[in-house]
Design a protein around this motif. Structure first.
Motif, PDB file in Angstrom:
ATOM      1  N   LEU A   1     -10.767  -6.052 -18.849  1.00 54.58           N
ATOM      2  CA  LEU A   1      -9.464  -6.105 -19.283  1.00 54.58           C
ATOM      3  C   LEU A   1      -8.544  -4.970 -18.998  1.00 54.58           C
TER       4      LEU A   1
ATOM      5  N   LEU B   1      -0.615  -4.141 -27.518  1.00 54.40           N
ATOM      6  CA  LEU B   1      -0.939  -4.351 -26.315  1.00 54.40           C
ATOM      7  C   LEU B   1      -0.828  -5.698 -25.705  1.00 54.40           C
TER       8      LEU B   1
ATOM      9  N   PHE C   1      -2.589  -8.198 -22.936  1.00 51.33           N
ATOM     10  CA  PHE C   1      -3.798  -8.507 -22.181  1.00 51.33           C
ATOM     11  C   PHE C   1      -3.521  -9.461 -21.163  1.00 51.33           C
ATOM     12  N   GLY C   2      -4.215  -8.844 -20.132  1.00 55.78           N
ATOM     13  CA  GLY C   2      -4.449  -9.830 -19.030  1.00 55.78           C
ATOM     14  C   GLY C   2      -5.967 -10.964 -19.372  1.00 55.78           C
ATOM     15  N   GLU C   3      -6.063 -11.738 -18.293  1.00 56.43           N
ATOM     16  CA  GLU C   3      -7.140 -12.534 -18.705  1.00 56.43           C
ATOM     17  C   GLU C   3      -8.553 -11.940 -18.339  1.00 56.43           C
TER      18      GLU C   3
ATOM     19  N   TYR D   1      -6.285  -8.723 -33.493  1.00 64.47           N
ATOM     20  CA  TYR D   1      -6.038  -9.493 -32.378  1.00 64.47           C
ATOM     21  C   TYR D   1      -7.023 -10.620 -32.417  1.00 64.47           C
TER      22      TYR D   1
ATOM     23  N   GLN E   1      -8.546 -14.006 -29.874  1.00 67.98           N
ATOM     24  CA  GLN E   1      -8.951 -14.555 -28.601  1.00 67.98           C
ATOM     25  C   GLN E   1      -9.363 -16.139 -28.467  1.00 67.98           C
TER      26      GLN E   1
ATOM     27  N   GLN F   1      -8.536 -18.205 -23.335  1.00 72.39           N
ATOM     28  CA  GLN F   1      -7.269 -17.466 -23.185  1.00 72.39           C
ATOM     29  C   GLN F   1      -7.491 -15.969 -23.466  1.00 72.39           C
ATOM     30  N   HIS F   2      -6.389 -15.314 -23.020  1.00 70.41           N
ATOM     31  CA  HIS F   2      -6.428 -13.845 -23.160  1.00 70.41           C
ATOM     32  C   HIS F   2      -6.032 -13.312 -24.525  1.00 70.41           C
ATOM     33  N   LEU F   3      -6.600 -11.999 -24.659  1.00 69.03           N
ATOM     34  CA  LEU F   3      -6.597 -11.415 -26.095  1.00 69.03           C
ATOM     35  C   LEU F   3      -5.236 -11.190 -26.362  1.00 69.03           C
ATOM     36  N   GLN F   4      -5.028 -11.685 -27.605  1.00 73.57           N
ATOM     37  CA  GLN F   4      -3.297 -11.396 -27.854  1.00 73.57           C
ATOM     38  C   GLN F   4      -3.232 -10.911 -29.428  1.00 73.57           C
ATOM     39  N   LEU F   5      -1.935 -10.209 -30.034  1.00 70.31           N
ATOM     40  CA  LEU F   5      -1.918  -9.685 -31.071  1.00 70.31           C
ATOM     41  C   LEU F   5      -1.445 -10.611 -31.943  1.00 70.31           C
TER      42      LEU F   5
ATOM     43  N   LEU G   1      -7.317   2.638 -28.226  1.00 72.99           N
ATOM     44  CA  LEU G   1      -7.218   1.563 -29.345  1.00 72.99           C
ATOM     45  C   LEU G   1      -8.825   1.284 -29.523  1.00 72.99           C
TER      46      LEU G   1
END
Lengths: 113, 111
Positions: free
Chosen positions: A90, A102, A104-106, B36, B38, B42-46, B99
């Motif tokens: 990632l 942060l 993140f991309g996929e 976070y 996921q 999909q991508h990881l997001q806050l 992190l």
């Protein structure tokens, strides 16, 4: 406004080979971090780049190296691949260093055979 | 060593049930904490963040978390979950190793 983009999305390599993964950060972000996520685990910090220099590094061997370009994009290189390097890699970007916020991309899914 | 730990690795709930996912951190000093999420594919997001001030923080999609310094905890809560909350949830905190994420909690909401 493009988010974080990574390439390739999937790749297969054999033991001993080398791989390069690429990342373009979100527009306006100058800091790029790389993470390794093994199956069933949380992401593990590899390193962070800011102003084209590695600023912080996690507990990964020297086989893992990186680069950041003047346009803030980044590469992750892994040499002498091992089976255990199989994981989702990632890339994350942020507008400043040392923030936990942060984007993140996929990810790039690497399989080492 | 500085670390972040999550207690529940797999949680299955029915829709409308209340949710609480545990997170503990192991260090003192200035504490910044994050959750976070996921979602599948999909991508990881806050989801939400704590920097300072009010220990009860609100995030997206009705989630909240409470920072309890005396317990070194930052548990994630939602009063009534929906099927769309099915996802992997990660607690995270900045440490000397960047992190640092917990191992994650796989949450499945049954309709």
């Amino acid at each position: 406004d493009a988010g974080v983009t990574q390439s390739p999305t999937h790749l297969i390599k054999t033991r001993g080979q080398q791989v390069t993964l690429r990342c373009s950060p979100k527009s306006g972000h100058d800091t790029v971090s790389w993470y390794q996520q093994a199956l069933g685990q949380g992401p593990q910090f590899i390193f962070q780049y800011y102003e084209e220099e590695e600023r912080q590094r996690g507990n990964f061997p020297d086989r893992f190296s990186g680069h950041q370009f003047p346009n803030y994009s980044s590469e992750l290189n892994v040499n002498a691949l091992l089976l255990g390097d199989s994981a989702l890699y990632l890339c994350a970007s942020s507008p400043q260093q040392n923030t936990g916020e942060l984007f993140f991309g996929e990810g790039s899914r690497l399989t080492v055979l | 060593a500085q670390s972040v730990s999550q207690h529940n690795h797999h949680v299955i709930l029915s829709e409308a049930a209340s949710l609480e996912l545990g997170c503990n951190y192991s260090y003192g000093g200035t504490v910044n904490l994050f959750w976070y999420v996921q979602y599948p594919g999909q991508h990881l997001q806050l989801l939400l963040k704590y920097f300072s001030g009010d220990p009860l923080v609100k995030g997206i999609k009705g989630f909240e978390a409470e920072f309890i310094k005396s317990k070194f905890s930052f548990n994630l809560r939602k009063p009534s979950v929906q099927w769309s909350d099915t996802a992997e949830y990660f607690c995270a905190a900045p440490t000397f190793d960047g992190l640092t994420f917990g191992k994650g909690t796989h949450l499945i909401i049954q309709p």
